[in-house]
Design a protein around this motif. Structure first.
Motif, PDB file in Angstrom:
ATOM      1  N   GLU A   1       0.823  -1.216   0.000  1.00 13.86           N
ATOM      2  CA  GLU A   1       0.000   0.000   0.000  1.00 13.86           C
ATOM      3  C   GLU A   1       0.856   1.264   0.000  1.00 13.86           C
ATOM      4  OE1 GLU A   1      -3.047   0.132  -0.727  1.00 13.86           O
ATOM      5  OE2 GLU A   1      -3.530  -1.979  -0.488  1.00 13.86           O
ATOM      6  N   ARG A   2       2.004   1.199   0.647  1.00 16.21           N
ATOM      7  CA  ARG A   2       2.941   2.320   0.642  1.00 16.21           C
ATOM      8  C   ARG A   2       3.413   2.597  -0.780  1.00 16.21           C
ATOM      9  NH1 ARG A   2       8.370   3.192   0.518  1.00 16.21           N
ATOM     10  NH2 ARG A   2       9.178   4.849   1.831  1.00 16.21           N
ATOM     11  N   ALA A   3       3.805   1.559  -1.488  1.00 13.87           N
ATOM     12  CA  ALA A   3       4.255   1.707  -2.876  1.00 13.87           C
ATOM     13  C   ALA A   3       3.126   2.272  -3.739  1.00 13.87           C
ATOM     14  CB  ALA A   3       4.730   0.362  -3.421  1.00 13.87           C
TER      15      ALA A   3
ATOM     16  N   ASN B   1       0.857   6.613  -6.850  1.00 13.23           N
ATOM     17  CA  ASN B   1      -0.360   7.271  -7.312  1.00 13.23           C
ATOM     18  C   ASN B   1      -0.717   8.551  -6.562  1.00 13.23           C
ATOM     19  OD1 ASN B   1      -0.902   5.219  -9.246  1.00 13.23           O
ATOM     20  ND2 ASN B   1      -1.610   3.918  -7.584  1.00 13.23           N
ATOM     21  N   GLY B   2       0.074   8.883  -5.547  1.00 11.58           N
ATOM     22  CA  GLY B   2      -0.217  10.085  -4.772  1.00 11.58           C
ATOM     23  C   GLY B   2      -1.502   9.991  -3.970  1.00 11.58           C
ATOM     24  N   THR B   3      -1.860   8.779  -3.571  1.00  6.93           N
ATOM     25  CA  THR B   3      -3.090   8.574  -2.804  1.00  6.93           C
ATOM     26  C   THR B   3      -2.785   8.549  -1.310  1.00  6.93           C
ATOM     27  OG1 THR B   3      -2.859   6.180  -3.076  1.00  6.93           O
ATOM     28  CG2 THR B   3      -4.285   7.331  -4.644  1.00  6.93           C
ATOM     29  N   PRO B   4      -3.748   8.918  -0.493  1.00  7.37           N
ATOM     30  CA  PRO B   4      -3.518   8.923   0.953  1.00  7.37           C
ATOM     31  C   PRO B   4      -3.509   7.508   1.532  1.00  7.37           C
ATOM     32  CG  PRO B   4      -5.759   9.619   0.486  1.00  7.37           C
ATOM     33  CD  PRO B   4      -5.073   9.438  -0.839  1.00  7.37           C
ATOM     34  N   LEU B   5      -2.939   7.424   2.712  1.00  5.49           N
ATOM     35  CA  LEU B   5      -2.863   6.157   3.450  1.00  5.49           C
ATOM     36  C   LEU B   5      -2.808   6.526   4.925  1.00  5.49           C
ATOM     37  CD1 LEU B   5      -2.397   3.041   3.453  1.00  5.49           C
ATOM     38  CD2 LEU B   5       0.046   3.520   3.241  1.00  5.49           C
TER      39      LEU B   5
ATOM     40  N   SER C   1      -7.372   6.653   2.486  1.00  5.71           N
ATOM     41  CA  SER C   1      -7.972   7.509   3.511  1.00  5.71           C
ATOM     42  C   SER C   1      -6.949   8.512   4.037  1.00  5.71           C
ATOM     43  CB  SER C   1      -8.471   6.675   4.697  1.00  5.71           C
ATOM     44  OG  SER C   1      -9.538   5.853   4.309  1.00  5.71           O
ATOM     45  N   THR C   2      -7.389   9.749   4.157  1.00  2.89           N
ATOM     46  CA  THR C   2      -6.570  10.771   4.795  1.00  2.89           C
ATOM     47  C   THR C   2      -6.644  10.563   6.304  1.00  2.89           C
ATOM     48  OG1 THR C   2      -8.410  12.304   5.024  1.00  2.89           O
ATOM     49  CG2 THR C   2      -7.124  12.436   2.963  1.00  2.89           C
TER      50      THR C   2
ATOM     51  N   VAL D   1      -4.517   8.086  15.463  1.00  2.00           N
ATOM     52  CA  VAL D   1      -4.472   8.083  14.004  1.00  2.00           C
ATOM     53  C   VAL D   1      -3.147   8.651  13.535  1.00  2.00           C
ATOM     54  CG1 VAL D   1      -5.561   9.040  11.921  1.00  2.00           C
ATOM     55  CG2 VAL D   1      -6.973   8.347  13.870  1.00  2.00           C
ATOM     56  N   ALA D   2      -2.602   8.072  12.473  1.00  2.00           N
ATOM     57  CA  ALA D   2      -1.397   8.593  11.835  1.00  2.00           C
ATOM     58  C   ALA D   2      -1.613   8.581  10.321  1.00  2.00           C
ATOM     59  CB  ALA D   2      -0.182   7.754  12.198  1.00  2.00           C
ATOM     60  N   GLY D   3      -1.113   9.631   9.674  1.00  3.57           N
ATOM     61  CA  GLY D   3      -1.234   9.735   8.223  1.00  3.57           C
ATOM     62  C   GLY D   3       0.112   9.556   7.547  1.00  3.57           C
ATOM     63  N   PHE D   4       0.120   8.810   6.472  1.00  2.00           N
ATOM     64  CA  PHE D   4       1.333   8.583   5.692  1.00  2.00           C
ATOM     65  C   PHE D   4       1.823   9.919   5.150  1.00  2.00           C
ATOM     66  CE2 PHE D   4       3.405   7.429   1.604  1.00  2.00           C
ATOM     67  CZ  PHE D   4       4.426   6.653   2.126  1.00  2.00           C
ATOM     68  N   GLY D   5       3.091  10.164   5.294  1.00  2.00           N
ATOM     69  CA  GLY D   5       3.687  11.423   4.854  1.00  2.00           C
ATOM     70  C   GLY D   5       3.836  12.366   6.030  1.00  2.00           C
ATOM     71  N   ALA D   6       2.737  12.870   6.541  1.00  2.00           N
ATOM     72  CA  ALA D   6       2.776  13.834   7.647  1.00  2.00           C
ATOM     73  C   ALA D   6       3.385  13.231   8.908  1.00  2.00           C
ATOM     74  CB  ALA D   6       1.369  14.345   7.946  1.00  2.00           C
TER      75      ALA D   6
END
Length: 188
Positions: A38-40, A45-49, A107-108, A143-148
């Motif tokens: 899912e990370r890849a 695709n620039g989608t949230p996770l 999901s954001t 909750v944690a968001g990928f990237g941030a």
């Protein structure tokens, strides 16, 4: 015939190694595997996770008061109630003890917060029948968001875990999506 039997045994062993025997949910090993995929996908695709870390409130007291059989039943009840409210592409895992995680592709962090809070409400509205009584269960989640909050599963787990324990310290039965103080604590 031998090859078919061998393949079936290999699939059975893989399923056992990547799932929790009590709840039937995927385990930490499966989470790590799916997270990498899912990370890849999110990077490509620039989608949230997002990741939600969940801890059942007061499971130790359930075990102490009613015994470990009821505690095991509470874990299974928790898994069933929450799994009914998740999408088919979400990965709901038991990490161990009373700790669970949900990987939410697409999901954001804000959407993950809303999902986690609805799960919290759903659990509170679905008491566990115990000895002719209804035992209300609650959860605390972070909750944690990928990237941030990071790029790796370890970083996301640390951020979400930290927020879960902030929720437990504050008053339990809540979801926290940021590191600032919970609303109730900030007003106090």
């Amino acid at each position: 015939m031998y090859e078919h039997s061998h393949l079936r045994n290999e699939q059975r062993l893989t399923a056992q190694a990547t799932s929790d025997a009590l709840t039937g949910l995927p385990n930490r090993l499966k989470l790590a595997d799916v997270f990498e995929r899912e990370r890849a996908h999110a990077l490509r695709n620039g989608t949230p996770l997002a990741l939600v870390f969940i801890d059942i409130d007061h499971l130790k007291q359930i075990n102490d008061r009613f015994g470990h059989d009821v505690g095991d039943h509470a874990l299974a009840h928790f898994a069933t109630v929450l799994a009914q409210r998740l999408r088919s592409n979400d990965l709901f895992c038991r990490l161990g003890g009373e700790e669970f995680a949900i990987l939410l592709p697409g999901s954001t962090a804000a959407q993950a917060y809303a999902i986690a809070d609805s799960l919290r409400e759903r659990l509170a509205a679905a008491p566990l029948p115990v000895e002719g009584d209804a035992l209300c269960m609650t959860l605390s989640a972070g909750v944690a968001g990928f990237g941030a909050d990071g790029q790796s599963l370890h970083e996301l787990m640390q951020a979400a875990d930290r927020r879960t324990y902030a929720a437990k310290r504050a008053r339990r039965n809540q979801v926290i999506a940021r590191d600032d103080k919970p609303q109730a604590t900030a007003q106090a």
